[in-house]
Design an enzyme around this catalytic site. Structure first.
Site, PDB file in Angstrom:
ATOM      1  N   GLU A   7       0.839  -1.202   0.000  1.00 22.57           N
ATOM      2  CA  GLU A   7       0.000   0.000   0.000  1.00 22.57           C
ATOM      3  C   GLU A   7       0.879   1.259   0.000  1.00 22.57           C
ATOM      4  O   GLU A   7       1.930   1.292   0.648  1.00 22.57           O
ATOM      5  CB  GLU A   7      -0.840  -0.021   1.286  1.00 22.57           C
TER       6      GLU A   7
ATOM      7  N   LYS B  75     -10.426   0.748  -0.936  1.00 22.14           N
ATOM      8  CA  LYS B  75     -10.347   0.442   0.500  1.00 22.14           C
ATOM      9  C   LYS B  75     -11.604   0.883   1.243  1.00 22.14           C
ATOM     10  O   LYS B  75     -12.057   2.023   1.116  1.00 22.14           O
ATOM     11  CB  LYS B  75      -9.117   1.122   1.090  1.00 22.14           C
TER      12      LYS B  75
ATOM     13  N   CYS C  80      -4.624  -3.604   4.088  1.00 19.21           N
ATOM     14  CA  CYS C  80      -4.138  -3.245   5.424  1.00 19.21           C
ATOM     15  C   CYS C  80      -5.161  -3.306   6.552  1.00 19.21           C
ATOM     16  O   CYS C  80      -5.465  -4.377   7.037  1.00 19.21           O
ATOM     17  CB  CYS C  80      -3.489  -1.857   5.340  1.00 19.21           C
TER      18      CYS C  80
END
Ligand SMILES: *[C@@H]1O[C@H](CO)[C@@H](O)[C@H](O)[C@H]1NC(C)=O
Ligand SMILES: *[C@@H]1O[C@H](CO)[C@@H](O)[C@H](O)[C@H]1NC(C)=O
Ligand SMILES: *[C@@H]1O[C@H](CO)[C@@H](O)[C@H](O)[C@H]1NC(C)=O
Ligand SMILES: *[C@@H]1O[C@H](CO)[C@@H](O)[C@H](O)[C@H]1NC(C)=O
Ligand SMILES: *[C@@H]1O[C@H](CO)[C@@H](O)[C@H](O)[C@H]1NC(C)=O
Ligand SMILES: *[C@@H]1O[C@H](CO)[C@@H](O)[C@H](O)[C@H]1NC(C)=O
Length: 540
Positions: free
Chosen positions: A72, A161, A194
């Site tokens: 990321e 995300k 993440c």
């Protein structure tokens, strides 16, 4: 869904105890631990530096990898946004770039074509929108996006995300996206980013609802001791779900950020990297032969070594912020005698059994505590989970506030030799209340900042057991150390109860857990703790 089809095939394979030629049992994957270029040039030069380092790593694989994953936030910044086209058959390598698709994405598509590999990269994406249509005044939405290119350089999957972390300028999609793609080597992957890994949606759903066994995560993850350092969490998550996990991490150890690896469910880690021996990040590709059927024991695997040490002291990590709320007990450091302890908090009781051995003379490097915790964990804004855990963890001194701090590097020459505590036996067991949405993981850590391997631990789970407490049905979990260990930092059972928290007043479904939690928490959790930093936070 294709996920279901694959489980069916999986069962067939199990029945036949063989799945065709050996070459079909594995695929080759690579994950990049990657230090982004942050200073020392104009933003255009930095992007070029990031890009050429990506291209070098892709080349370094010599076309041997079926899929390569990058972390990321290590490629473009908000000054060089790119559009990310929806999946289509068209390669991006031959398109005319310009206002929408940035040239760096085209170059990566060409690299995918040349290397004949799938590529997963994470970008800052700009999506233009019409002013009336829920569109920000700036005229576009901004996403933190994973884009997957196939071997020909065409976009096969895009994921924006969902669980944003300290990324105030970014947008969320209206509904969560479940990003799934199939490959020409017949493996179906799901991917996410993440912070998503700590929540049910979409990460855990990709496993439970879509039945996927191959997951990809791109990270810029800030580690937290004692339970949530990057590789420790990755390995625990892959273990608990018994899936393959390909995790690529940004490498900025001075900011606590590092951690990449490829994990094959309960078989353990195939390759891993935590950069804690230097404050400078690395650019390194970790390659592994990954089993197509992670739950099939028959495939021979090359596992990463057991890694006790040396201690990695240069990583600036966060510390669990609620240690004072644990019910804990300091382990008397006895030489050889067996010790037993039972500790409870709220609806969780944990049993511990251990035997330590001390080297002669010398002060020991760490003290140890046994602890139990049931409580709400707030990460940021509206993000909560309840954690239930039982475990042993290392402390610098008698104070609970020193747990999760690494011992200082001994001055050289050391005036006083520091001795290790050798754990000859260690057993942690707990009775965890059942909830529909939770994940019970092993959370283990050695001084080298890696989780213990499958050869070192025994993990057993008995669902639907009659609890000793209140007669409620519980899941009995036991974690046992199989070999003596002298560099332990953490040895715990970590339960993430995804959507049971005081604010919704009713808990995650049945059993009155919500009530227990609200009593316990009393409402306020002062610290929203940074587990993951966006590039902005990292650079602050
Ligand atoms: C290289 O990556 C980092 C992280 O995204 C970024 O801050 C840096 O600016 C990049 N180079 C550019 C200019 O995009
Ligand atoms: C790629 O080729 C170079 C030169 O032949 C070799 O040194 C390197 O080990 C190869 N890398 C991989 C991943 O096969
Ligand atoms: C996108 O983010 C911007 C900046 O935070 C915000 O002003 C805007 O309302 C968001 N738009 C949507 C549709 O989420
Ligand atoms: C993938 O599946 C297809 C259809 O079942 C089959 O024809 C092909 O040989 C498989 N390829 C690999 C690499 O297993
Ligand atoms: C602990 O026991 C071992 C083995 O019996 C012995 O070698 C060692 O010296 C003892 N340690 C201390 C601190 O007494
Ligand atoms: C324990 O260690 C912490 C962190 O190094 C330090 O701040 C504290 O003063 C120490 N407490 C005791 C009781 O030694």
């Amino acid at each position: 869904m294709c996920g279901k089809l694959w489980s069916l095939l999986h069962l067939l394979c199990l029945a036949l105890a063989s799945c065709g030629a050996a070459s079909d049992e594995y695929y080759t994957a690579g994950v990049a631990e990657f230090r982004p270029a942050l200073t020392g040039g104009s933003s255009e030069q930095l992007l070029q530096e990031n890009l050429s380092a990506y291209l070098e790593l892709i080349e370094a694989a010599n076309g041997t990898a079926d899929i390569l994953v990058f972390p990321e936030g290590t490629l473009n910044s908000q000054l060089q946004l790119t559009a990310v086209p929806a999946p289509s058959r068209r390669t991006l390598c031959h398109i005319t770039t310009g206002y929408e698709v940035h040239d760096f994405l085209r170059q990566l598509a060409c690299a995918a074509l040349v290397a004949h590999s799938y590529l997963v990269v994470n970008v800052k994406e700009r999506e233009n929108c019409a002013p009336d249509n829920d569109c920000p005044a700036r005229g576009y939405r901004l996403y933190n996006t994973n884009v997957v290119l196939d071997r020909g350089g065409a976009v096969v999957s895009r994921y924006r995300k969902w669980n944003l972390y300290l990324e105030p300028q970014l947008n969320r999609t209206r509904a969560p996206e479940y990003a799934i793609f199939n490959t020409d080597f017949n493996v179906t992957f799901g991917h996410f980013i993440c912070f998503d890994m700590l929540f049910y949606t979409p990460a855990q759903e990709l496993v439970e609802r879509y039945d996927l066994q191959h997951l990809i995560v791109s990270n810029m993850f800030k580690s937290e001791l004692p339970f949530l350092t990057a590789s420790q969490l990755q390995q625990g998550w892959a273990w608990a779900n018994n899936v393959n996990l390909l995790a690529a991490g940004a490498s900025l150890p001075h900011g606590g950020i590092t951690g990449s690896g490829i994990y094959a469910g309960r078989r353990g880690a195939l390759v891993r990297r935590m950069v804690g021996d230097t404050a400078t990040g690395e650019r390194q590709l970790l390659l592994a032969r990954v089993p197509r059927w992670p739950r099939l024991e028959s495939s021979a695997l090359e596992l990463d070594a057991e890694r006790w040490g040396p201690a990695q002291l240069q990583l600036e990590m966060l510390q669990q912020p609620q240690l004072e709320e644990f019910n804990s007990w300091q382990v008397p450091l006895l030489n050889g005698s067996l010790q037993q302890q039972r500790l409870c908090q709220a609806d969780l009781c944990c049993d511990f059994e251990l035997q330590t051995e001390l080297e002669a003379a010398a002060r020991t490097t760490y003290n140890y505590r046994l602890g139990v915790f049931v409580g709400q964990r707030r990460y940021e804004e509206e993000e909560y989970t309840v954690v239930r855990l039982c475990g042993l963890f290392a402390c610098r001194n008698d104070s609970i506030l020193s747990c999760g701090l690494l011992a200082e590097q001994p001055a050289e020459p050391s005036p006083e030799p520091r001795a290790a505590v050798l754990f000859r036996r260690l057993r942690v067991a707990g009775e965890f209340v059942q909830r529909p949405r939770r994940l019970l993981m092993p959370s283990t850590l050695s001084g080298a900042l890696y989780a213990l391997q499958a050869t070192e631990i025994d993990w057993s789970v008995r669902p639907d057991a009659e609890g000793a407490w209140r007669g409620e049905l519980v899941t009995q979990v036991q974690l046992v150390l199989k070999k003596s260990h002298s560099q332990l930092l953490t040895f715990a059972i970590y339960g993430n109860y995804f959507d049971e928290y005081a604010a919704d007043g009713q808990g995650g479904g049945g059993g009155g857990g919500g009530g227990v939690i609200s009593q316990l928490t009393g409402g306020v959790w002062g610290m929203a703790v940074g587990l993951l930093l966006s590039y902005h936070a990292a650079n602050r």
